[in-house]
Design an enzyme around this catalytic site. Structure first.
Site, PDB file in Angstrom:
ATOM      1  N   GLY A  88     -57.528  86.557  19.221  1.00 42.37           N
ATOM      2  CA  GLY A  88     -56.472  85.595  18.884  1.00 42.37           C
ATOM      3  C   GLY A  88     -56.000  84.724  20.027  1.00 42.37           C
ATOM      4  N   LYS A 118     -53.520  94.313  29.061  1.00 48.37           N
ATOM      5  CA  LYS A 118     -53.713  95.727  29.404  1.00 48.37           C
ATOM      6  C   LYS A 118     -55.176  96.168  29.397  1.00 48.37           C
ATOM      7  CE  LYS A 118     -49.191  97.364  27.861  1.00 48.37           C
ATOM      8  NZ  LYS A 118     -48.486  98.334  27.001  1.00 48.37           N
ATOM      9  N   GLY A 178     -58.364  91.023  15.709  1.00 45.87           N
ATOM     10  CA  GLY A 178     -58.653  92.451  15.794  1.00 45.87           C
ATOM     11  C   GLY A 178     -60.067  92.784  15.362  1.00 45.87           C
ATOM     12  N   ARG A 235     -57.503  78.607   8.466  1.00 44.57           N
ATOM     13  CA  ARG A 235     -58.151  79.711   7.740  1.00 44.57           C
ATOM     14  C   ARG A 235     -58.537  79.321   6.312  1.00 44.57           C
ATOM     15  NH1 ARG A 235     -54.471  84.707  10.088  1.00 44.57           N
ATOM     16  NH2 ARG A 235     -55.805  85.118  11.889  1.00 44.57           N
TER      17      ARG A 235
END
Length: 392
Positions: free
Chosen positions: A350, A197, A373, A36
Site C-alpha cells: 500500500g 518495522k 496485504g 479499484r
C-alpha cells in the site's frame, strides 16, 4: 503458477458471480478514488461482451458483521454504471429472497451489485451455508479481487469450491508478475524494501534474499539493522525484539554474496513531526537526540545506481517518512529511478503504491499491485487461499 482464467470457461447466457475489490475510499458518501473500480473493468466488460449476466460482489471497510450505512456499496453501483455505460442494479443485501429474485431475473448484459458481503459475520468466518447462499445466485464464479486473496472468506474462497471457478484478468496479471519476481527473475535483481518495522517485512526480506543480486533497505526498519552492526542511531526507531533476526539476516546475506545497501547518510530531525526541520547527517552514525527520517543523498545515489542497472526490480515500502514533504526526497528519487529502469519493475504494498502515485510514476512501472496485504504475503512465499482454489 498457472491459473484457470475467464478465457478458459464458457459464460455465454450464464449468470456469473464475480468477486471484485471495490473497497474504495469514501468521504461523506462520495468516492474519492475509483482506481479499484477501474481495475476490474477489463474483466467485467469481457464477461458482458461474451453474453453473460453479472452478479458482482465486494466488501467495503470493516463493518464487522453489522449493517452500517456508511459502508454501503450504493455509491459504487452508481460509479460502476457510469464507467460501464449501463445501469447497475443495486441489491438490498447480498443474500436473501429479494436478492435471489433480482439475480434470477437478470438477463445477458445486465449487472447486479450485491450489498457489502461483510455486513454478515459469516463472510469472514467462511461459513459454508453463507457460501452456499452466495453461490446459489450464479452459475459460474470469477475472482478478480487480488486485494482480498489472502483471506479465506466465503466470497473469496468458499464459493470457489461450489461453482466452476476462474480468475479474472486483474488476478491473472497480479499472479503473473509477482510469480515472476519469486520464481524466475532476470538478473541483476534488486529488491527495494522499506517500511517501519523489521518484524512486518522480515518474511519478504528472507523470501527474496536467495533470489536477489542486491537489496536496498530503507525506512524505519533500517535503523535496527544499523544498530546491530554497532552504529549509533540516536532516537530512531529500534526493534529490540527483532535484533537477532536482523543480525542473522545480514549474516545470511553475506554468505550468499548478496549486497545489502543500508543508509550511509541520513536526513534527521529533533522529533517525529511534519513540522520538524530536516538536518543532514553525512555519516552512518546518527547523533544522540536525533531521529532518522529519510535516507541521505549518498545512499540515494548508491541505491539508484543499482536500480538503474537492474533487469528486475521489486519495491515494497518507502525509504523514509515520505508523507512529510521535508523527508520525501529519498522515496521520490528511488521511485523515479525504478520508473526509469529498463527492466521489469513490480511495485507491491500500500505505501509503495501510494508513493508511486504521489510522485506521478505509477504508470511508468511494469506492474503496480492492487493488493497491500495480499502482495506482501505473496512475496513472502505464502499460499493465498483465494488463489490456491483457482490453480489449474
Amino acid at each position: 503458477m498457472e491459473l484457470k482464467t475467464v478465457k478458459d470457461i464458457e459464460v455465454r447466457g450464464k449468470k456469473v458471480l464475480v468477486r471484485v475489490d471495490f473497497n474504495v475510499p469514501l468521504k461523506d458518501g462520495v468516492i474519492t478514488d475509483d482506481t479499484r473500480i477501474r481495475a476490474a473493468l477489463p474483466t467485467l466488460q469481457y464477461l458482458l461482451d461474451q453474453g453473460a449476466a453479472l452478479i458482482v460482489m465486494s466488501h467495503l471497510g470493516r463493518p464487522k458483521g453489522e449493517r452500517k450505512p456508511e459502508y454501503s456499496l450504493s455509491p459504487v453501483a452508481e460509479r460502476l454504471g457510469e464507467l460501464l455505460g449501463r445501469e447497475v442494479k443495486m441489491a438490498p443485501d447480498c443474500v436473501g429472497p429479494e436478492v435471489e429474485r433480482m439475480a434470477e431475473a437478470l438477463t445477458p448484459g445486465e449487472v447486479l451489485l450485491l450489498e457489502n458481503v461483510r455486513f454478515h459475520k459469516e463472510e469472514t468466518s467462511n461459513d459454508p451455508d453463507f457460501a452456499k447462499k452466495l453461490a446459489s445466485l450464479g452459475e459460474v464464479y470469477v475472482n478478480d479481487a487480488f486485494g482480498s486473496a489472502h483471506r479465506a472468506h466465503a466470497s473469496t474462497e468458499g464459493v470457489a469450491h461450489l461453482l466452476p471457478a476462474a480468475a479474472g484478468f486483474l488476478m491473472e496479471k497480479e499472479v503473473k508478475f509477482l510469480s515472476y519476481v519469486l520464481e524466475n527473475p532476470e538478473k541483476p535483481f534488486v529488491a527495494v524494501i522499506g517500511g517501519a518495522k523489521v518484524s512486518t517485512k522480515i518474511g519478504v526480506l528472507e523470501s527474496l534474499l536467495s533470489k536477489c543480486t542486491a537489496m536496498v533497505i530503507g525506512g524505519g526498519m533500517a535503523y535496527t539493522f544499523l544498530k546491530v552492526q554497532g552504529h549509533s542511531i540516536g532516537n530512531s526507531l529500534y526493534e529490540e525484539e527483532s535484533a537477532d533476526t536482523a543480525r542473522s539476516f545480514l549474516e545470511k546475506a553475506g554468505e550468499l554474496g548478496v549486497e545489502v545497501i543500508l543508509p550511509e547518510d541520513h536526513l534527521v530531525a529533533s522529533e517525529f513531526s511534519e513540522q520538524a526541520k530536516a538536518e543532514y547527517v553525512d555519516a552512518v552514525d546518527i547523533p544522540e537526540g536525533k531521529v532518522g527520517m529519510d535516507i541521505g543523498p549518498r545512499t540515494v545515489e548508491k541505491a539508484c545506481a543499482r536500480i538503474r542497472g537492474a533487469k528486475t526490480v521489486v519495491w515494497n515500502g518507502p525509504m523514509g517518512v515520505f508523507e512529510f514533504p521535508a523527508f520525501a526526497e529519498g522515496t521520490r528519487k528511488v521511485a523515479e529511478a525504478i520508473a526509469e529502469c529498463k527492466g521489469t519493475t513490480v511495485v507491491g504494498g500500500g505505501d509503495s503504491v501510494a508513493a508511486a502515485n504521489a510522485f506521478g510514476v505509477a504508470d511508468k512501472m511494469t506492474h503496480v499491485s492492487t493488493g497491500g496485504g495480499a502482495s506482501l504475503e505473496f512475496l513472502e512465499g505464502k499460499p493465498l487461499p483465494g488463489i490456491e482454489v483457482l490453480k489449474k
